[in-house]
Design a protein around this motif. Sequence first.
Motif, PDB file in Angstrom:
ATOM      1  N   UNK A 106      18.053  79.816  41.841  1.00  0.00           N
ATOM      2  CA  UNK A 106      18.090  78.571  42.580  1.00  0.00           C
ATOM      3  C   UNK A 106      19.499  78.365  43.113  1.00  0.00           C
ATOM      4  N   UNK A 107      19.611  77.783  44.299  1.00  0.00           N
ATOM      5  CA  UNK A 107      20.921  77.535  44.903  1.00  0.00           C
ATOM      6  C   UNK A 107      21.793  76.678  44.001  1.00  0.00           C
ATOM      7  N   UNK A 108      21.207  75.618  43.437  1.00  0.00           N
ATOM      8  CA  UNK A 108      22.001  74.737  42.580  1.00  0.00           C
ATOM      9  C   UNK A 108      22.407  75.436  41.288  1.00  0.00           C
ATOM     10  N   UNK A 109      21.585  76.356  40.794  1.00  0.00           N
ATOM     11  CA  UNK A 109      21.960  77.131  39.606  1.00  0.00           C
ATOM     12  C   UNK A 109      23.164  78.008  39.882  1.00  0.00           C
ATOM     13  N   UNK A 110      23.180  78.626  41.050  1.00  0.00           N
ATOM     14  CA  UNK A 110      24.329  79.446  41.447  1.00  0.00           C
ATOM     15  C   UNK A 110      25.568  78.573  41.626  1.00  0.00           C
ATOM     16  N   UNK A 111      25.394  77.421  42.267  1.00  0.00           N
ATOM     17  CA  UNK A 111      26.524  76.506  42.465  1.00  0.00           C
ATOM     18  C   UNK A 111      27.067  76.014  41.130  1.00  0.00           C
ATOM     19  N   UNK A 112      26.180  75.707  40.192  1.00  0.00           N
ATOM     20  CA  UNK A 112      26.612  75.248  38.875  1.00  0.00           C
ATOM     21  C   UNK A 112      27.384  76.352  38.153  1.00  0.00           C
ATOM     22  N   UNK A 113      26.910  77.586  38.242  1.00  0.00           N
ATOM     23  CA  UNK A 113      27.601  78.718  37.632  1.00  0.00           C
ATOM     24  C   UNK A 113      28.992  78.881  38.241  1.00  0.00           C
ATOM     25  N   UNK A 114      29.089  78.802  39.563  1.00  0.00           N
ATOM     26  CA  UNK A 114      30.385  78.915  40.245  1.00  0.00           C
ATOM     27  C   UNK A 114      31.305  77.746  39.889  1.00  0.00           C
TER      28      UNK A 114
END
Length: 134
Positions: free
Chosen positions: A98-106
């Motif tokens: 998910x885009x937000x999952x990637x953003x949260x990881x970053x």
Amino acid sequence: MKSSGDCEIDGNADIYGIGIRLGLYAQSVTTLFVTLFVQEEEAVNRTINLLLQLAIFAGTLLSTHEGTIHAFEVIIVFWMLVGALSSLTVSCVTDINFFTGTCRLLFYAALSAYGCWFFFVGQDTMQGTPSLLS
């Protein structure tokens, strides 16, 4: 009455002023209720959490770059950002599909990198904390 030995600390209201704190408190309560009662809306709530955290972190980075922040203010920011609830379930929190999952990881990677820099180098380069005991 103020004596000559007293000093004041003018904190940065853009980082942890009453509006920011109320926003974080409201977001934490909302996250709790959404997770407990309306789990289908969790993804939206996590996105709003991430946006609030990004805004606070961006303000901290800007203040660090400008040299207008004290080390104790950064500690307060860490307490606010790390203490924020993303959700009470683990669904989609770490899912990088998910885009937000990637953003949260970053976001957490950037926050961790800043934290390492701060604790090993940065706190020594920031404004000194005014003495309250004079």
